[in-house]
Every structure is written in C-alpha cells, then in structure tokens.
Design an enzyme around this catalytic site. Structure first.
Site, PDB file in Angstrom:
ATOM      1  N   TYR A   1     -34.890 -14.308  18.409  1.00  0.00           N
ATOM      2  CA  TYR A   1     -34.910 -15.672  17.898  1.00  0.00           C
ATOM      3  C   TYR A   1     -35.385 -15.668  16.459  1.00  0.00           C
ATOM      4  O   TYR A   1     -35.843 -14.652  15.928  1.00  0.00           O
ATOM      5  CB  TYR A   1     -35.793 -16.576  18.765  1.00  0.00           C
ATOM      6  CG  TYR A   1     -37.283 -16.381  18.583  1.00  0.00           C
ATOM      7  CD1 TYR A   1     -37.928 -15.243  19.054  1.00  0.00           C
ATOM      8  CD2 TYR A   1     -38.054 -17.335  17.927  1.00  0.00           C
ATOM      9  CE1 TYR A   1     -39.292 -15.068  18.881  1.00  0.00           C
ATOM     10  CE2 TYR A   1     -39.420 -17.171  17.762  1.00  0.00           C
ATOM     11  CZ  TYR A   1     -40.042 -16.047  18.238  1.00  0.00           C
ATOM     12  OH  TYR A   1     -41.386 -15.878  18.070  1.00  0.00           O
TER      13      TYR A   1
ATOM     14  N   ARG B   1     -33.992 -10.611   8.523  1.00  0.00           N
ATOM     15  CA  ARG B   1     -34.794 -10.189   9.680  1.00  0.00           C
ATOM     16  C   ARG B   1     -33.983 -10.326  10.969  1.00  0.00           C
ATOM     17  O   ARG B   1     -34.067  -9.495  11.868  1.00  0.00           O
ATOM     18  CB  ARG B   1     -36.078 -11.023   9.748  1.00  0.00           C
ATOM     19  CG  ARG B   1     -37.007 -10.586  10.877  1.00  0.00           C
ATOM     20  CD  ARG B   1     -38.361 -11.234  10.774  1.00  0.00           C
ATOM     21  NE  ARG B   1     -38.287 -12.681  10.957  1.00  0.00           N
ATOM     22  CZ  ARG B   1     -39.290 -13.516  10.708  1.00  0.00           C
ATOM     23  NH1 ARG B   1     -40.449 -13.045  10.251  1.00  0.00           N
ATOM     24  NH2 ARG B   1     -39.158 -14.807  10.897  1.00  0.00           N
TER      25      ARG B   1
ATOM     26  N   ARG C   1     -26.432  -9.743  37.083  1.00  0.00           N
ATOM     27  CA  ARG C   1     -27.666  -9.039  36.727  1.00  0.00           C
ATOM     28  C   ARG C   1     -27.587  -7.542  37.025  1.00  0.00           C
ATOM     29  O   ARG C   1     -27.513  -7.115  38.189  1.00  0.00           O
ATOM     30  CB  ARG C   1     -28.846  -9.627  37.501  1.00  0.00           C
ATOM     31  CG  ARG C   1     -30.178  -9.001  37.088  1.00  0.00           C
ATOM     32  CD  ARG C   1     -31.341  -9.584  37.871  1.00  0.00           C
ATOM     33  NE  ARG C   1     -32.615  -9.038  37.402  1.00  0.00           N
ATOM     34  CZ  ARG C   1     -33.108  -7.844  37.763  1.00  0.00           C
ATOM     35  NH1 ARG C   1     -32.436  -7.082  38.597  1.00  0.00           N
ATOM     36  NH2 ARG C   1     -34.261  -7.433  37.277  1.00  0.00           N
TER      37      ARG C   1
ATOM     38  N   HIS D   1     -29.383  -3.997  34.736  1.00  0.00           N
ATOM     39  CA  HIS D   1     -30.204  -3.795  33.539  1.00  0.00           C
ATOM     40  C   HIS D   1     -29.405  -3.416  32.298  1.00  0.00           C
ATOM     41  O   HIS D   1     -29.621  -3.943  31.222  1.00  0.00           O
ATOM     42  CB  HIS D   1     -31.280  -2.739  33.802  1.00  0.00           C
ATOM     43  CG  HIS D   1     -32.406  -3.247  34.639  1.00  0.00           C
ATOM     44  ND1 HIS D   1     -32.256  -3.628  35.951  1.00  0.00           N
ATOM     45  CD2 HIS D   1     -33.710  -3.446  34.359  1.00  0.00           C
ATOM     46  CE1 HIS D   1     -33.405  -4.047  36.442  1.00  0.00           C
ATOM     47  NE2 HIS D   1     -34.318  -3.945  35.486  1.00  0.00           N
TER      48      HIS D   1
ATOM     49  N   LYS E   1     -38.148  -9.713  16.505  1.00  0.00           N
ATOM     50  CA  LYS E   1     -38.502 -11.074  16.918  1.00  0.00           C
ATOM     51  C   LYS E   1     -37.833 -11.381  18.253  1.00  0.00           C
ATOM     52  O   LYS E   1     -36.925 -12.222  18.353  1.00  0.00           O
ATOM     53  CB  LYS E   1     -38.106 -12.075  15.828  1.00  0.00           C
ATOM     54  CG  LYS E   1     -39.004 -13.288  15.795  1.00  0.00           C
ATOM     55  CD  LYS E   1     -38.892 -14.013  14.469  1.00  0.00           C
ATOM     56  CE  LYS E   1     -39.500 -15.395  14.509  1.00  0.00           C
ATOM     57  NZ  LYS E   1     -40.883 -15.453  14.955  1.00  0.00           N
TER      58      LYS E   1
HETATM   59  N1  PDD Z   1     -43.628 -17.150  14.818  1.00  0.00           N
HETATM   60  N2  PDD Z   1     -46.289 -13.020  13.782  1.00  0.00           N
HETATM   61  C1  PDD Z   1     -45.760 -13.437  14.950  1.00  0.00           C
HETATM   62  C2  PDD Z   1     -46.122 -12.736  16.201  1.00  0.00           C
HETATM   63  C3  PDD Z   1     -44.868 -14.535  14.944  1.00  0.00           C
HETATM   64  O1  PDD Z   1     -44.320 -14.949  16.103  1.00  0.00           O
HETATM   65  C4  PDD Z   1     -44.561 -15.198  13.726  1.00  0.00           C
HETATM   66  C5  PDD Z   1     -43.619 -16.362  13.664  1.00  0.00           C
HETATM   67  C6  PDD Z   1     -45.160 -14.721  12.539  1.00  0.00           C
HETATM   68  C7  PDD Z   1     -44.896 -15.353  11.198  1.00  0.00           C
HETATM   69  O2  PDD Z   1     -43.586 -15.125  10.757  1.00  0.00           O
HETATM   70  P1  PDD Z   1     -42.894 -16.135   9.724  1.00  0.00           P
HETATM   71  O3  PDD Z   1     -43.813 -16.281   8.584  1.00  0.00           O
HETATM   72  O4  PDD Z   1     -41.627 -15.465   9.356  1.00  0.00           O
HETATM   73  O5  PDD Z   1     -42.698 -17.432  10.476  1.00  0.00           O
HETATM   74  C8  PDD Z   1     -46.009 -13.613  12.614  1.00  0.00           C
HETATM   75  C9  PDD Z   1     -42.653 -18.223  14.987  1.00  0.00           C
HETATM   76  C10 PDD Z   1     -42.776 -19.293  13.970  1.00  0.00           C
HETATM   77  C11 PDD Z   1     -42.681 -18.718  16.416  1.00  0.00           C
HETATM   78  O6  PDD Z   1     -42.820 -17.886  17.291  1.00  0.00           O
HETATM   79  O7  PDD Z   1     -42.529 -19.913  16.655  1.00  0.00           O
END
Ligand code: PDD
Length: 281
Positions: free
Chosen positions: A32, A51, A100, A102, A148
């Site tokens: 995400y 990213r 489903r 893996h 992410k």
């Molecule tokens: N979170 N570290 C973690 C674990 C995060 O989930 C996030 C962002 C950041 C900061 O990243 P950025 O500056 O690119 O938003 C650091 C988002 C906003 C969320 O999970 O909602």
C-alpha cells in the site's frame, strides 16, 4: 457518501466489493501507499511512486502504478477534497483473486487495486505545542520493514498498546535500538544534532523522513544517521516522529521518562514551521 476507486471503477464506498478469495484478504499479499495532498496537490508523488514500484518489484506483482496519479487526483476531486488544507490518498495493490494456495497463482491474475481519499485533521498549533507521549514495545515485524506491505499486524498490536496506555504512538525497539514508530519514522536531537536511524531493511524509508532531512539541511541543522539505543533516546534533548499522517509530531515523554525539559524543543518547532511553509499547509 464518499467515492472510492476499485479495479478501474469509481464507486460509492458502500457498494465496493472485494472477493473473499482476494489474496490481500487471505494472505495480506500486497502493498500500500499513502500520499498527502496539500490543497489538492499531491506532495512528492514521485517519491511515493518510486517506493511503490520498489515494493511491487520486491513481492513480484506486475503492475504499473504510474497511472494512479490521475486516480488520486480524481478521488480528491470527487470527494470534495481538492481545496482542503490537507488530505491523503490511500492505495493498495494485492496479488489478486485466486483459490487459496500459498504460491502465486499460475498463470498470474489481475492485481486488485483499491484507493480512497480522506481529509487529514492536523492538531491545532496549541495542541501540537503541548507535545505528545509515546511508549515502547519490541519490534515484532519481519525483516523487510522497508516494504510497505499491507501485513501490519505487529504495527496494529503496537498501536493498540499505545491507545490502551493513553498515548499517541509506540516506538518499536529491536535489539535495544529504537527503530521507528508504528506508522512514522523516529528522530531525536542530541546537543543540536538531528539523529535518525539509517535506511535499512528494518525501517520504512519514509518520504516525510527524507523531506524533513532536506529541511534540516536548509536550516543548517547537522544530521547524523545512526542507530539510536533506547537507553540513549531517553536522554535525548528532543524526540519527534515524521510521516504522511503525522507530519512532524514531537514527543515529550517516552515510557515514564521525560524528554529534555518536558517541552517541545526548538528543532522540532523550526522543522515543523518550515514544513508548513514549504507545503503551504
Ligand atoms: N505510514 N514508518 C512506518 C512503519 C510507516 O507505516 C510509515 C507511513 C512511515 C512514514 O512514511 P511516510 O513519511 O512516507 O508516510 C514510517 C502510513 C502513513 C500508514 O501506515 O498509514
């Protein structure tokens, strides 16, 4: 009712449906991204896109995220968010829908793409200036925190611990090192030197983190990227968090320790003022 984007369509939120066989639902198999928009303009979308591309490549989802820029702008417009001071757009891409098992579906299926936009309500300046409190907890995430991934259970549990403790955030600690918050990066100030964990597989490479480091450069604030032991963090002059849904947020207490003199410090304040100036937020 708010309008969301799902697989190429704009829909009223309550009518959007995802299959129970979606691999996001079954395996948290997806990534995400959350991008801020200041008065309708996406901020650093190119960084978020970069990213996202890395994340998609790391988990082998073949999807071109570049056209999502238009989707994000359209969601802001359709939800009346093109003129608000700050909004953010969430987008997630999962490996798609398949029975489903893996391993990846073979042949591959269409990724599921979902996005929505919301207004961000910044705390009032008076409230911001009071500072906030955080607790700490062991970092139980996998060793690819730089991706992410939508698999956020350790972050969810750590943030619930913060809520249960009546504070705003939990600092994740791995091998005695204060890594980052549950949804934001962590900075500390020691004798005027801005300090934060270096980029590695153990932290999310925050776009806001990079932005704040640039602002520090413009303000002539020295920077050191190094591991911060929790024992050292307790003795910092200042502690603050950065993130898309956090902006710059100081903490004046970590666990039962007072940070500095217990007030929001000059470095966090200068950086946040500059942040507001540059974003026009
Ligand atoms: N979170 N570290 C973690 C674990 C995060 O989930 C996030 C962002 C950041 C900061 O990243 P950025 O500056 O690119 O938003 C650091 C988002 C906003 C969320 O999970 O909602």
């Amino acid at each position: 009712m708010s309008v969301v984007f799902l697989n190429g369509e704009y829909l009223p939120k309550d009518t959007a449906r995802v299959s129970v066989n979606d691999r996001g639902f079954l395996f948290a198999d997806g990534i995400y991204e959350v991008t801020p928009a200041y008065r309708g303009r996406l901020f650093r979308w190119d960084h978020h896109l970069a990213r996202m591309r890395k994340g998609l490549a790391a988990i082998a989802i073949d999807y071109d995220a570049a056209p999502l820029e238009d989707v994000k702008l359209e969601l802001l417009a359709r939800n009346g968010l093109a003129d608000v001071p700050v909004a953010y757009v969430y987008v997630q891409v999962t490996r798609g829908v398949a029975p489903r098992t893996h391993a990846f579906p073979d042949p591959p299926v269409q990724p599921t793409v979902y996005a929505f936009a919301n207004e961000y309500h910044r705390p009032s300046m008076d409230n911001w200036a009071l500072g906030s409190r955080a607790i700490t907890a062991p970092d139980q995430r996998w060793a690819r925190a730089d991706i992410k991934a939508i698999a956020l259970l350790p972050n969810v549990l750590a943030q619930q611990a913060a809520v249960d403790a009546g504070v705003i955030n939990t600092i994740l600690v791995r091998d005695g090192i204060a890594i980052e918050g549950t949804h934001n990066n962590l900075f500390a100030v020691f004798d005027g030197v801005l300090t934060t964990a270096p980029k590695s597989n153990y932290i999310l490479h925050g776009v806001t983190r990079d932005f704040v480091i640039e602002l520090a450069g413009e303000l002539g604030i020295p920077l050191e990227e190094r591991a911060i032991p929790l024992s050292e963090l307790y003795g910092a002059d200042e502690v603050f968090f950065t993130g898309t849904t956090t902006e710059v947020r100081p903490a004046i207490r970590v666990d039962d320790r007072m940070i500095g003199d217990g007030h929001v410090g000059p470095v966090a304040r200068a950086l946040f003022e500059k942040f507001l100036e540059v974003t026009g937020g």
